[in-house]
Design a protein around this motif. Structure first.
Motif, PDB file in Angstrom:
ATOM      1  N   VAL A 134       0.846  -1.198   0.000  1.00 13.33           N
ATOM      2  CA  VAL A 134       0.000   0.000   0.000  1.00 13.33           C
ATOM      3  C   VAL A 134       0.879   1.245   0.000  1.00 13.33           C
ATOM      4  N   MET A 135       0.694   2.105  -0.989  1.00 12.08           N
ATOM      5  CA  MET A 135       1.387   3.392  -0.977  1.00 12.08           C
ATOM      6  C   MET A 135       0.537   4.390  -0.196  1.00 12.08           C
ATOM      7  N   PHE A 136       1.197   5.091   0.731  1.00 12.72           N
ATOM      8  CA  PHE A 136       0.533   6.073   1.579  1.00 12.72           C
ATOM      9  C   PHE A 136       1.235   7.406   1.409  1.00 12.72           C
ATOM     10  N   ILE A 137       0.455   8.470   1.163  1.00 11.40           N
ATOM     11  CA  ILE A 137       1.006   9.802   0.960  1.00 11.40           C
ATOM     12  C   ILE A 137       0.345  10.773   1.935  1.00 11.40           C
ATOM     13  N   ASP A 138       1.164  11.519   2.688  1.00 13.70           N
ATOM     14  CA  ASP A 138       0.659  12.416   3.729  1.00 13.70           C
ATOM     15  C   ASP A 138       1.595  13.610   3.821  1.00 13.70           C
ATOM     16  N   ASP A 139       1.048  14.767   4.225  1.00 15.13           N
ATOM     17  CA  ASP A 139       1.895  15.956   4.354  1.00 15.13           C
ATOM     18  C   ASP A 139       2.469  16.120   5.751  1.00 15.13           C
ATOM     19  N   ASP A 140       2.166  15.199   6.662  1.00 17.00           N
ATOM     20  CA  ASP A 140       2.659  15.250   8.040  1.00 17.00           C
ATOM     21  C   ASP A 140       3.791  14.231   8.207  1.00 17.00           C
ATOM     22  N   PRO A 141       5.022  14.696   8.465  1.00 19.08           N
ATOM     23  CA  PRO A 141       6.144  13.754   8.612  1.00 19.08           C
ATOM     24  C   PRO A 141       5.911  12.726   9.712  1.00 19.08           C
ATOM     25  N   GLY A 142       5.209  13.133  10.782  1.00 16.47           N
ATOM     26  CA  GLY A 142       4.931  12.188  11.854  1.00 16.47           C
ATOM     27  C   GLY A 142       4.052  11.043  11.399  1.00 16.47           C
ATOM     28  N   ASN A 143       3.033  11.361  10.601  1.00 17.48           N
ATOM     29  CA  ASN A 143       2.162  10.312  10.074  1.00 17.48           C
ATOM     30  C   ASN A 143       2.918   9.402   9.112  1.00 17.48           C
TER      31      ASN A 143
END
Length: 219
Positions: free
Chosen positions: A172-181
């Motif tokens: 699963v590719m996951f993309i988020d703008d929060d480095p913690g996430n």
């Protein structure tokens, strides 16, 4: 849903990636003008609402509208909780059409499954799906208010995998703008990448699923 074990899965954050406050707010959050627009002290809102009740609301343990209606007499008796919530939703609802088009193009090219993975409570999630158009973009939404954990918690990603019907998190590719996430998702074994803008997104999507594990951005 379709056989997710056989199809590429792309899980994308919502706020800060697909949805933003209205143009008027610039780089500020939706409550930047709340004193000017509704005569509400943002410090009161932060202290009495967000610090006190938001941790429960965001995981579905407490209802947003009920809580806000109970609290507003302490903040501004002239405004109902529903009025503030409606103001919030309406002003934090700008769909990034360029990002949405890139995601939809990826889905059309790959035949993959496109999922929103987001920290949301149920009322705003419904608003984003029905009013902002996320229901026309994503095949499914996985949100903290439903799974009972935020993306800072490994439990979010474990429960999301169950929802996705796969036991291979690295697929699963996951993309988020929060480095913690991104860090938490990586710890959970997901192929996680940091969203840095439309150009970086295009690069990631152009290479997924064929070369997802070879990418370096945010992993």
């Amino acid at each position: 849903m379709r056989g997710r074990n056989m199809l590429p899965v792309l899980a994308v954050d919502v706020d800060g990636v697909v949805v933003h406050p209205l143009e008027r707010f610039g780089d500020h959050s939706w409550n930047h003008f709340v004193a000017e627009d509704l005569d509400i002290d943002p410090q009161d809102l932060g202290q009495l609402f967000f610090r006190t009740y938001w941790p429960e609301i965001i995981i579905g343990a407490r209802d947003l509208r009920e809580t806000m209606n109970q609290l507003m007499p302490q903040i501004n008796p002239a405004i109902s909780g529903d009025q503030l919530v409606d103001y919030w939703f309406a002003n934090d609802a700008r769909l990034d059409r360029a990002v949405a088009d890139e995601l939809l193009a990826w889905k059309q090219r790959t035949g993959g499954v496109l999922v929103a993975a987001t920290n949301q409570e149920r009322h705003r999630m419904a608003y984003l799906i029905e009013k902002v158009g996320l229901g026309e973009i994503f095949d499914d939404v996985i949100f903290s208010g439903e799974v009972g954990a935020t993306k800072s918690d490994l439990a979010f990603f474990a429960r999301a995998l169950t929802r996705l019907g796969t036991d291979t998190p690295e697929s699963v590719m996951f993309i988020d703008d929060d480095p913690g996430n991104v860090a938490t998702a990586t710890s959970a074994g997901w192929s996680a990448y940091l969203f840095t803008g439309i150009d970086g997104l295009r690069l990631l999507l152009a290479q997924y699923p064929a070369a997802a594990r070879d990418l370096t951005a945010g992993s």
